[in-house]
Design a protein around this motif. Sequence first.
Motif, PDB file in Angstrom:
ATOM      1  N   GLU A 176       4.082 -35.839 -15.258  1.00 10.61           N
ATOM      2  CA  GLU A 176       3.043 -36.209 -16.222  1.00 10.61           C
ATOM      3  C   GLU A 176       2.651 -37.668 -16.007  1.00 10.61           C
ATOM      4  N   PRO A 177       1.413 -38.045 -16.363  1.00  7.63           N
ATOM      5  CA  PRO A 177       1.029 -39.462 -16.252  1.00  7.63           C
ATOM      6  C   PRO A 177       1.960 -40.338 -17.089  1.00  7.63           C
ATOM      7  N   ARG A 178       2.405 -41.470 -16.519  1.00  6.72           N
ATOM      8  CA  ARG A 178       3.304 -42.350 -17.252  1.00  6.72           C
ATOM      9  C   ARG A 178       3.376 -43.715 -16.583  1.00  6.72           C
ATOM     10  N   ASP A 193      -8.028 -45.189 -13.633  1.00  5.42           N
ATOM     11  CA  ASP A 193      -7.036 -44.217 -14.099  1.00  5.42           C
ATOM     12  C   ASP A 193      -5.639 -44.820 -14.166  1.00  5.42           C
ATOM     13  N   ILE A 194      -5.413 -45.894 -13.416  1.00 10.16           N
ATOM     14  CA  ILE A 194      -4.097 -46.554 -13.378  1.00 10.16           C
ATOM     15  C   ILE A 194      -4.319 -48.066 -13.484  1.00 10.16           C
ATOM     16  N   VAL A 204      -0.109 -41.379 -11.916  1.00  7.54           N
ATOM     17  CA  VAL A 204      -0.778 -40.150 -12.332  1.00  7.54           C
ATOM     18  C   VAL A 204      -0.581 -39.086 -11.259  1.00  7.54           C
ATOM     19  N   ASP A 226       1.571 -47.894 -13.422  1.00  5.49           N
ATOM     20  CA  ASP A 226       0.895 -46.686 -13.892  1.00  5.49           C
ATOM     21  C   ASP A 226       0.891 -45.644 -12.775  1.00  5.49           C
TER      22      ASP A 226
END
Length: 378
Positions: A94-96, A50-51, A58, A56
């Motif tokens: 938010e994911p970034r 996911d990262i 999340v 990254d």
Amino acid sequence: MRITGLEDVQAPIERAHGLPNAHYTDPATIAEENHAVLASTWAGLATGADIPEAGDAVPIRFLGQPLLLLRDDAGQVRVFQNICRHRGMILVAEPRRIEGAIRCPYHSWCYAKTGRLVATPHVGGPGQNSHDGIDRATLGLIEVRSHIWRDVVFVNLSGDAPEFADMHADVMARWTEFEQPLYHGGTGSRFTLDVATNWKLAVENYCESYHLPWVHPGLNSYSRLEDHYHIEAPGQYSGQGSYVYRQLRDEAGRTFPDFDGLSEHWETGAEYISLFPNVLFGVHRDHAYSIILEPVSAMQTREHVNIYYAAPDTDPALRDRNAAQWREVFEEDIFVVEGMQQGRAAPGFDGGRFSPVMDGPTHLFHAWVAGRVAAGRE
């Protein structure tokens, strides 16, 4: 009407009952259970996939807690409480990708990706970025205890569970042959299923093969009920294995590359376990997967499926076919777990009974949940 108690759930399988309805429908009972079963153990939260890159991040809400999954500049995966130590503001919405520091959008307090507090602008008044009363060394992000196994990020929210490697030494030894690099299949090898059920029903369905002839007729056509065996490790995990795994082949007969050095059992064998509390694993000679069960609410579960391979350059078309095949299998289970959830609204249901021969893995899970809740009450 007979009321099922936790002692009935922990009884020998021949006379045991399943968990009472309240464990699937009653908010107070489920809140107590969540602490005993999810917060106080090693629960699956996300995956390293996911990262994938440094920076990254999340945001994840788990059991109501705002958490931040982050890969720092050294490549280490960390989990923090996703709040600023100043006024409790959510840091990442938010994911970034975080290029520099993690900056609070409220008063711009900034944190390094390791969690260290590095900037407190105007904290001592206009133009004064420090103050004797604000000790940055003690005000870093609150890190949540975490551990990665098979790319799953496990968290221990209570902070007092035994070390992951000690708690799960048995399953790690069982699958020691698969302690090899895992390569995520990419975007097409991850999908999410939203299911109107309590997360426990997904676990208890997954860990048994009894339902195969009726729910998975396609799978049962070559990996029959009689080709399966139980996997039972009380207090840790349970599941099923198959002696008949059939590799996926393309039109030219090509398959995925195998993991290195596997023993003869894995030529045609495969295993599927529920690692208590909420992670489902599958291993095969040429690929593996994990399913993290996110308890969205008492009666809503989100299943996060990720598929991995033994090599980074597997054929994309074959990967897509494999993902589609597994998605079909997992979707076939939805009506079952949703139907059982609906059945828990029947006041006369006493938790149900278990087949002494076919339901051993499911009974182990029920008994483990009941034991954790009972111990918490004591």
